[in-house]
Write an enzyme that holds these catalytic residues in place. Sequence first.
Site, PDB file in Angstrom:
ATOM      1  CB  SER A  10      -6.911  -0.276   0.742  1.00 39.46           C
ATOM      2  OG  SER A  10      -7.544  -0.986  -0.245  1.00 39.46           O
ATOM      3  CB  SER A  11     -12.456  -1.195  -0.230  1.00 36.03           C
ATOM      4  OG  SER A  11     -12.906  -0.116   0.586  1.00 36.03           O
TER       5      SER A  11
ATOM      6  NE  ARG B  56      -4.119   1.916   0.734  1.00 30.00           N
ATOM      7  CZ  ARG B  56      -5.018   2.058  -0.128  1.00 30.00           C
ATOM      8  NH1 ARG B  56      -4.851   1.693  -1.499  1.00 30.00           N
ATOM      9  NH2 ARG B  56      -6.009   2.630  -0.002  1.00 30.00           N
TER      10      ARG B  56
ATOM     11  N   GLY C 207     -13.308  -1.451  -7.678  1.00 27.37           N
ATOM     12  CA  GLY C 207     -14.791  -0.715  -7.579  1.00 27.37           C
ATOM     13  C   GLY C 207     -14.574   0.029  -6.054  1.00 27.37           C
ATOM     14  N   GLY C 208     -13.507   0.288  -5.612  1.00 26.88           N
ATOM     15  CA  GLY C 208     -13.609   1.196  -4.027  1.00 26.88           C
ATOM     16  C   GLY C 208     -14.155   0.426  -3.397  1.00 26.88           C
TER      17      GLY C 208
ATOM     18  CG  ASP D  60      -8.500   5.052  -0.977  1.00 27.35           C
ATOM     19  OD1 ASP D  60      -9.256   5.586  -1.442  1.00 27.35           O
ATOM     20  OD2 ASP D  60      -7.931   4.193  -1.411  1.00 27.35           O
TER      21      ASP D  60
ATOM     22  CB  THR E 227      -8.744  -0.656  -8.695  1.00 24.74           C
ATOM     23  OG1 THR E 227      -7.958  -0.120  -7.466  1.00 24.74           O
ATOM     24  CG2 THR E 227      -9.930  -0.740  -8.437  1.00 24.74           C
TER      25      THR E 227
ATOM     26  CG  ASN F 214      -7.824   6.165  -5.410  1.00 20.67           C
ATOM     27  OD1 ASN F 214      -8.656   5.184  -5.262  1.00 20.67           O
ATOM     28  ND2 ASN F 214      -8.018   7.108  -4.897  1.00 20.67           N
TER      29      ASN F 214
ATOM     30  CB  THR G  43      -5.639   0.653  -6.946  1.00 21.26           C
ATOM     31  OG1 THR G  43      -6.517   1.402  -7.584  1.00 21.26           O
ATOM     32  CG2 THR G  43      -5.162   0.779  -5.662  1.00 21.26           C
TER      33      THR G  43
END
Length: 578
Positions: free
Chosen positions: A456-457, A107, A477-478, A427, A385, A405, A403
């Site tokens: 993060s998701s 991340r 997709g967030g 985020d 993503t 983002n 990702t």
Amino acid sequence: MRDSNNVRQSIASVFAWLCWLMCSSPSTAEDFKYRQAESDKAMVATGHALATDTAVRVLEAGGNAVDAALSAVLTLGVVDGYNSGIGGGCFILIRTPSGEFHAIDGREMASRHATPKMYYQDGSVNTRLSKTGPLASGVPGAVSAYATAAQLCGQLPWNQLFQDAIRHAQEGFTIDEGYALKLQSKARQLKKYAGSRDVYFNADGKPWRSGDRLVQADLARTLAGIAKEGADFFYRGPTATAISAWMQANGGMLDREDFASYAARLRVPVLSRYRGYEIVGFPPPSSGGVHIAQILNTLEAFDLGSVYQQSSVDYVHLVTEALKLAFADRAYWLGDPEFAEVPPGLVDTSYGKKLAEQISIEKVSPVLSHGTPAVTSTDRFDRHTTHVAVADSEGYWVALTATINTWFGSKVVVPGTGVLLNNEMDDFSISPGVPNAFGLVGSKANQVEAKKRPLSSMSPTIVLQDGRPVFSLGAAGGPRIISSVLLAISRIIDLDMTPYDAIALPRFHHQWSPDFLYLEKSAAAVLRQGLETKGHQIRELSSAGVAQMIFRDPLTGIFTGIYDPRINGKASGPVRSP
Ligand code: DON
């Protein structure tokens, strides 16, 4: 996957099932043929045909699933660069043949100069600054995570993984309609930055169009440098120097020391059980693993298979109520575990049971705030993503979500590097109650702090039965990543759906705030009325998240790869044994 001989008895259920199927255009026989692939050797599913082809070549050259996944994500960073790339971050979940798990946290990390008030100007928060331009980016973690995965489990030489990515960057690839549309939609912001203009616009100053060839010569050189010299080329060498010089000249914060101090972290996965299956999820700074476990713990109180047979509205309602409770907790409790104390009790089954008691099947229950999980002494997190899914017959399974983002991240390509930087700083909760690009709000646990990783998701997940992997998946997709992954798990385990239908059929999503139940259009046509009667406020979504999955038949050992019909991906594997 309940009793496979389960007969779907009630007329109501057959009707609901047919409606659901008829209303979901992706699930036609024709699509089925192209959108999934089978092999007894290995399987790859990604969001782009060129990336899948890269991974299959690597498998055929003797690489394992880890080599294949890394080569695929490197290619994606070139041909699908608006979604992911070496300017971004990722989470990699690996299962080894001996049954060990590695959760590699790549991340992004905030600059050492970052502060909670860095997006305030004249006393109020400027939400544009965390999305576009020099202050939007964290230190990219992708390259460090790829190097960590290769060191831990890779079989092929590191530089071999880069071959296709470098070639596609150097020689160019043909832009398809999807790429061109996204480029067009972000052209105004991209045009502000010289490095981005050089890459994404033609000599007449127009964004490249569908059918044009996109060459990324600087990116090819950066990739070649990393291939030859390793991750230091990026974090301690020419890439870090160029990015920090650009930041200094353009009002950014990231500097050479930020890059030099970055390292992917090995985390302990979140382990939970759901109706006899073992669920291995990604821990904080992902919120995915925690909340998928929490939601499944909540849903275990309901016989969802029977509920669905009686009424698909009731099924959607119950899952939605569980999503709301989890997302309320997400907004309050979740953040980088180095900075925020994420309560281990969130994934306790007793907490899930307590949450289930707050759910009524009849009507919506308002969720005013987060819950309070029990204080537990056992630290479940310490025990433990674009989405790329790869598995091989040696026993490696890789679930890798990467990702930058939102599309084209910060919109900044740093001149001379070809690196498109992320906008992952968005985020963070940049101010209490101020929603980010995905409408998510947060608290102190996810406020901006120096050297912190934003929440993060992303939810790379592996599901096992009796210790043997049955399927792996993840999504883009967030926040809809969490509902997409959760729903696919529930559809396979509770509703006995095929893996393809689990991915392809219309989805729904709720994230507590705003208080809307989002339904994909085709589902809205069937379910809207029933759900409104229960008190839900419905909003339509043109498309929920984008998920990729690999499933292995426990009896035959055959792998099936599925890519999401919402995009033009590809699933493929080495040619099956005769
Ligand atoms: O880490 C996260 O949760 C987001 N940055 C993921 C972004 C994403 O999925 C973009 N897709 N819409």
